[in-house]
Enzyme design. Structure first.
Site, PDB file in Angstrom:
ATOM      1  N   ARG A  52       0.796  -1.228   0.000  1.00 15.79           N
ATOM      2  CA  ARG A  52       0.000   0.000   0.000  1.00 15.79           C
ATOM      3  C   ARG A  52       0.828   1.277   0.000  1.00 15.79           C
ATOM      4  O   ARG A  52       0.548   2.212  -0.753  1.00 15.79           O
ATOM      5  CB  ARG A  52      -0.896   0.088   1.247  1.00 15.79           C
ATOM      6  CG  ARG A  52      -2.183  -0.640   1.160  1.00 15.79           C
ATOM      7  CD  ARG A  52      -2.504  -1.188   2.528  1.00 15.79           C
ATOM      8  NE  ARG A  52      -1.506  -2.167   2.852  1.00 15.79           N
ATOM      9  CZ  ARG A  52      -1.575  -3.440   2.444  1.00 15.79           C
ATOM     10  NH1 ARG A  52      -2.632  -3.848   1.810  1.00 15.79           N
ATOM     11  NH2 ARG A  52      -0.608  -4.299   2.705  1.00 15.79           N
ATOM     12  N   THR A  53       1.817   1.339   0.882  1.00 17.37           N
ATOM     13  CA  THR A  53       2.513   2.613   1.058  1.00 17.37           C
ATOM     14  C   THR A  53       3.238   2.984  -0.230  1.00 17.37           C
ATOM     15  O   THR A  53       3.114   4.109  -0.726  1.00 17.37           O
ATOM     16  CB  THR A  53       3.499   2.506   2.242  1.00 17.37           C
ATOM     17  OG1 THR A  53       2.787   2.012   3.363  1.00 17.37           O
ATOM     18  CG2 THR A  53       4.105   3.858   2.564  1.00 17.37           C
ATOM     19  N   LYS A  81      26.698  -4.022  -2.254  1.00 15.97           N
ATOM     20  CA  LYS A  81      28.168  -3.955  -2.424  1.00 15.97           C
ATOM     21  C   LYS A  81      28.809  -3.209  -1.272  1.00 15.97           C
ATOM     22  O   LYS A  81      30.003  -2.943  -1.291  1.00 15.97           O
ATOM     23  CB  LYS A  81      28.504  -3.237  -3.733  1.00 15.97           C
ATOM     24  CG  LYS A  81      27.896  -3.849  -4.968  1.00 15.97           C
ATOM     25  CD  LYS A  81      28.169  -2.946  -6.167  1.00 15.97           C
ATOM     26  CE  LYS A  81      27.210  -3.234  -7.299  1.00 15.97           C
ATOM     27  NZ  LYS A  81      27.204  -2.153  -8.301  1.00 15.97           N
ATOM     28  N   ARG A 102      11.266   3.894   3.035  1.00 16.60           N
ATOM     29  CA  ARG A 102      10.977   2.944   4.123  1.00 16.60           C
ATOM     30  C   ARG A 102      12.278   2.221   4.449  1.00 16.60           C
ATOM     31  O   ARG A 102      12.968   1.732   3.549  1.00 16.60           O
ATOM     32  CB  ARG A 102       9.911   1.937   3.712  1.00 16.60           C
ATOM     33  CG  ARG A 102       9.742   0.819   4.745  1.00 16.60           C
ATOM     34  CD  ARG A 102       8.535  -0.042   4.484  1.00 16.60           C
ATOM     35  NE  ARG A 102       7.308   0.681   4.795  1.00 16.60           N
ATOM     36  CZ  ARG A 102       6.095   0.128   4.769  1.00 16.60           C
ATOM     37  NH1 ARG A 102       5.958  -1.146   4.442  1.00 16.60           N
ATOM     38  NH2 ARG A 102       5.025   0.835   5.057  1.00 16.60           N
ATOM     39  N   HIS A 130       5.350   5.885  11.405  1.00 12.14           N
ATOM     40  CA  HIS A 130       4.801   5.713  10.054  1.00 12.14           C
ATOM     41  C   HIS A 130       3.860   6.907   9.834  1.00 12.14           C
ATOM     42  O   HIS A 130       2.645   6.758   9.800  1.00 12.14           O
ATOM     43  CB  HIS A 130       4.062   4.376   9.986  1.00 12.14           C
ATOM     44  CG  HIS A 130       3.760   3.880   8.609  1.00 12.14           C
ATOM     45  ND1 HIS A 130       3.905   4.657   7.467  1.00 12.14           N
ATOM     46  CD2 HIS A 130       3.304   2.669   8.186  1.00 12.14           C
ATOM     47  CE1 HIS A 130       3.549   3.943   6.412  1.00 12.14           C
ATOM     48  NE2 HIS A 130       3.182   2.735   6.825  1.00 12.14           N
TER      49      HIS A 130
HETATM   50  N1   CP Z   1      -0.012  -0.071   5.892  1.00  7.22           N
HETATM   51  C1   CP Z   1       1.166  -0.342   5.309  1.00  7.22           C
HETATM   52  O1   CP Z   1       2.208   0.261   5.631  1.00  7.22           O
HETATM   53  O2   CP Z   1       1.102  -1.292   4.331  1.00  7.22           O
HETATM   54  P1   CP Z   1       2.319  -1.781   3.442  1.00  7.22           P
HETATM   55  O3   CP Z   1       3.321  -2.410   4.367  1.00  7.22           O
HETATM   56  O4   CP Z   1       1.748  -2.715   2.445  1.00  7.22           O
HETATM   57  O5   CP Z   1       2.924  -0.554   2.801  1.00  7.22           O
END
Ligand code: CP
Length: 318
Positions: A52-53, A81, A102, A130
């Protein structure tokens, strides 16, 4: 947000800034397709898996006319590397106008934001924060409850490692919530977040039971996944992974306005029979990620709510 407009933590956002971003997301819900990022490049660096993110950030960039570069797996990059995170960020800063990242290390987004003038958007750093998820969660709460004020918010499952629940507590400090923390002892809300609640005048109640009488008090029932990837002891994961399973029969006493949220992915914490109930809202919540992330990308690039309200480029998509 830091001086370079990065979004690394929800903690620094004022009430006014949160409501401003809610207004911006609402503009994008009305008209998601625009050309206001024409010529911009958004980099998405995912050192951990995501559905999703990443896809909603990339959809947001594409719907606004930007182009997207990046990677979904660090194994295909020169980090294999031995290239450092610092050098990776310095390189990607040469190629892009905003970096969505991320990373599995807590603090990685803050560190990156201190290296580069290119704004960094934290798409999740370990078990820490998050913030884009939190903004879409707030937007969803506002959409379903028509207010952010004085709500009974029940957080269920992995409250120890769950970065989404940690960020949500911090964001809600402006809106006088009462939190209910429902978790087994092994996954209880960490002391630092309970101290944060106390320091910020946030009421909370802790439960281990999860049943229809508990659910009856909720405005928002926020379910979470027990995150296998955060456990160093997999035996402990096996002991707690199926601790709470929400099914439709447990909703018999729910308030009519109650909505079930989940950051997703779900594994075994919401039965499929819940999906057809009027309380299930997690798929709409994920859609709201698009609007919230359109707002975030614009905001870190210095595009204002006024700019968006003045923009009529959406007319050309009709
Ligand atoms: N909610 C969320 O962070 O989903 P993903 O890990 O799929 O990005």
């Amino acid at each position: 947000m830091s001086d370079n407009r990065s979004l690394v933590s929800i903690a620094g956002l004022s009430r006014e800034k949160i409501l401003y971003l809610m207004d911006m997301a609402h503009e994008f819900e009305s008209h998601p397709n625009r050309k206001i990022l024409d010529g911009r490049i958004v980099a998405t660096l995912f050192f951990e898996p995501s559905t999703r993110t990443r896809l909603s950030f990339e959809t947001a960039a594409n719907r606004l006319g930007a182009r997207v570069i990046g990677f979904t797996d660090p194994k295909v990059t020169s980090s294999t590397k031995g290239e450092t995170l610092k050098d990776t960020i310095m390189m990607v800063s040469n190629y892009s106008d905003v970096i969505v990242m991320r990373h599995y290390l807590e603090g990685a987004a803050l560190y990156a934001s201190e290296l580069t003038p290119v704004p960094i958007v934290n798409a999740g750093d370990g078990a820490h924060q998050h913030p884009s998820q939190t903004l879409l969660d707030l937007y969803t709460i506002l959409q379903t409850q028509h207010t952010l004020e004085n709500l009974q918010i029940y957080l269920v499952g992995d409250l120890k490692y769950g970065r989404t629940v940690h960020s949500l507590i911090m964001a809600m400090r402006h809106f006088n919530p009462t939190f209910h923390f429902i978790a087994p002892k092994e996954l209880a809300m960490p002391a630092e977040y309970k101290q944060y609640c106390e320091a910020n005048g946030i009421s909370f109640v802790e439960h281990e039971d999860f049943n229809e009488d508990i659910i009856a008090g909720a405005d928002i029932l926020y379910m979470t996944r027990v995150q296998r990837e955060r456990f160093s002891d997999l035996m402990e994961y096996e002991r707690v992974k199926d601790v709470y399973l929400l099914n439709a029969s447990m909703l018999s006493k729910a308030k009519p306005n109650m909505r079930i949220l989940h950051p997703l992915p779900r594994v075994n914490e919401i039965s499929q029979d819940v999906d057809a109930t009027p309380y299930a809202y997690y798929f709409q919540q994920a859609l709201n990620g698009l609007y919230a992330r359109e707002a975030i990308i614009c905001d870190v690039l210095g595009i204002t709510l006024e700019d968006i309200r003045a923009d009529k480029s959406y007319l050309s998509f009709r």
